[in-house]
Scaffold this motif. Sequence first.
Motif, PDB file in Angstrom:
ATOM      1  N   GLU A  14       0.675  -1.293  -0.070  1.00 31.49           N
ATOM      2  CA  GLU A  14       0.071  -0.072   0.044  1.00 31.49           C
ATOM      3  C   GLU A  14       0.888   1.195  -0.093  1.00 31.49           C
ATOM      4  O   GLU A  14       0.329   2.230  -0.308  1.00 31.49           O
ATOM      5  N   ILE A  15       1.958   1.351   0.556  1.00 28.93           N
ATOM      6  CA  ILE A  15       2.672   2.675   0.738  1.00 28.93           C
ATOM      7  C   ILE A  15       4.062   2.367  -0.156  1.00 28.93           C
ATOM      8  O   ILE A  15       5.072   1.345   0.020  1.00 28.93           O
ATOM      9  N   TYR A  17       6.776   4.200  -0.349  1.00 28.67           N
ATOM     10  CA  TYR A  17       8.187   4.117   0.471  1.00 28.67           C
ATOM     11  C   TYR A  17       8.731   3.056   0.710  1.00 28.67           C
ATOM     12  O   TYR A  17       9.765   2.705   0.809  1.00 28.67           O
ATOM     13  N   ASN A  18       7.760   2.246   1.308  1.00 25.53           N
ATOM     14  CA  ASN A  18       8.063   0.661   1.674  1.00 25.53           C
ATOM     15  C   ASN A  18       8.671  -0.061   0.601  1.00 25.53           C
ATOM     16  O   ASN A  18       9.676  -0.748   0.884  1.00 25.53           O
ATOM     17  N   GLU A 108       0.639  -3.312   4.370  1.00 28.34           N
ATOM     18  CA  GLU A 108       1.020  -2.401   5.629  1.00 28.34           C
ATOM     19  C   GLU A 108      -0.208  -2.373   6.541  1.00 28.34           C
ATOM     20  O   GLU A 108      -0.054  -2.757   7.845  1.00 28.34           O
TER      21      GLU A 108
END
Length: 157
Positions: A14-15, A17-18, A108
């Motif tokens: 979902e993120i 950056y991760n 996440e």
Amino acid sequence: MSDPQMKVVIVTPEIPYNTGAIGRTCVALGLELILIKPLGFSLDEKAVRRSGTTYWQHVQLTEYDDWKSFLDDRKPAREALHFFEEHGAKSFYEPDYQEDAYLIFGCESKGLPDEILNGMQDRTFNLPMRNPVVRSLNLANTATAVIYQAMRTQLGG
């Protein structure tokens, strides 16, 4: 570079950056990154590239439309599958990770779906946490810790 053996799989991340940070770790170690859709972002987003910095272009990336497509295409051996969850049955220190292991992480907010984990309790692992006020760790941090533990013998440590 030879084809990577160990693979990192993220189911419905979902993120951005991760995913970018995990991609950067994969590049550093010569691992393939497999993403299972739907993604909570576009891979063209600046956030993915920013987290992966100038390395994102070097990520050996494979995408699948869903978990079934991944299984049908890769046909991984059951013993090569390692699922990482907050409430995994065993510590991530316990397994002897095979060279061809699939290190599998969920999104996440929800982790891995029950339909993927059903019947896989013995293949599900957690990262120990000493303080109960912390419910879970950041996905990129978790993945990096797991990857290095899994590769420990291969890296000579």
